[in-house]
Design a protein around this motif. Structure first.
Motif: not given
Length: 283
Positions: A82-85, A142-144, A218-219, A225-226
């Motif tokens: 869900k964090i991806n949406f 810049d991709m993590a 952090s967000s 992602p946080s």
């Protein structure tokens, strides 16, 4: 052939005794339920032990393939989290056809891609990680980059099939972080000394913090992602020149044993930058 006959003639009595013993054991096992059950148990133990050792040898030669399959499966599952949406802002009308949505209409924010590490440095002041995945496989600047334990770095350059990552162990690396317990925001950087430790700064002295506390992304980070683990508090010191702590963290990622990682693309951030860079059309 002559030697075989000589051997048989010389040890005939002993060989005949062994054959009779084997024959008697076979008859005993076949016509006696108790002995048959005991034999079956022993046979299962012996064959099971042999098969176990064979399986260990076989698995050893399939470790790389198994790791690759596990990484791909983990990546697939991470893309379903869900964090991806996130829910769209209903106060604005925004048309972003390029964004992937789930069945409830939530916009996809992050896409995860697996990658293999082919080179990694830890001994210098400015360390990099090289991945066997490039622009042809969907990598963007810049991709993590994250491991199964914690964050690794940021993609700074790529070719068609390879990409270069600025490691968290780089003097110019700074990541927005927060204490998981208190949600207090700070920034993480490396002092160029021990690859096992990094520094968390800008945490006020009034903030409750203890050894062992988790520090996560952090967000406020546009790349990560946080709530991804960065490290745990190892040592707390007060900066005499300011009202902030200087907190030493033990990195969650072991940079000495990096083998497989995930690249994380912030889809909405990339889309926003693309729209900002697009020329404005005259009305």
């Amino acid at each position: 052939m002559k030697n075989i006959f000589v051997f048989i003639r010389r040890y005939f009595n002993f060989l005949f005794f062994v054959v009779l013993q084997i024959l008697s054991l076979v008859l005993l096992v076949n016509f006696n339920d108790t002995h048959q059950a005991a034999y079956a148990g022993i046979a299962n133990e012996v064959t099971g032990s042999i098969n176990l050792q064979y399986n260990k040898i076989q698995n050893y030669f399939h470790l790389k393939e198994n790791n690759r399959l596990l990484l791909e499966e983990n990546t697939r599952l991470k893309n379903l989290l869900k964090i991806n949406f996130e829910n769209p802002d209903s106060s604005q009308l925004v048309v972003l056809d390029s964004l992937i949505r789930d069945t409830l209409g939530h916009q996809r924010k992050y896409i995860w891609l697996p990658a293999k590490v082919i080179n990694n440095t830890v001994a210098g002041q400015m360390n990099y990680v090289t991945l066997h995945r490039g622009s042809n496989q969907g990598v963007k600047k810049d991709m993590a980059v994250v491991s199964s334990k914690g964050i690794v770095g940021i993609v700074i350059d790529m070719s068609e099939n390879y990409s270069r990552v600025m490691s968290l162990l780089h003097r110019n690396s700074k990541v927005s972080a927060m204490l998981k317990n208190t949600k207090m925001i700070g920034s993480v950087e490396w002092d160029g000394k021990d690859p096992h430790f990094i520094t968390l700064r800008n945490i006020p002295k009034s903030t409750p913090v203890a050894k062992g506390d988790s520090v996560v992304t952090s967000s406020y980070s546009a790349n990560f992602p946080s709530d991804l683990l960065i490290g745990t508090v190892d040592e707390i010191a007060k900066d005499p020149a300011s009202n902030f702590f200087i907190i030493r963290l033990k990195t969650a990622t072991n940079f000495y044993s990096l083998e497989y990682v995930n690249l994380v693309e912030n889809v909405q951030w990339d889309e926003q930058r693309r729209l900002e860079a697009a020329p404005v059309k005259n009305q």
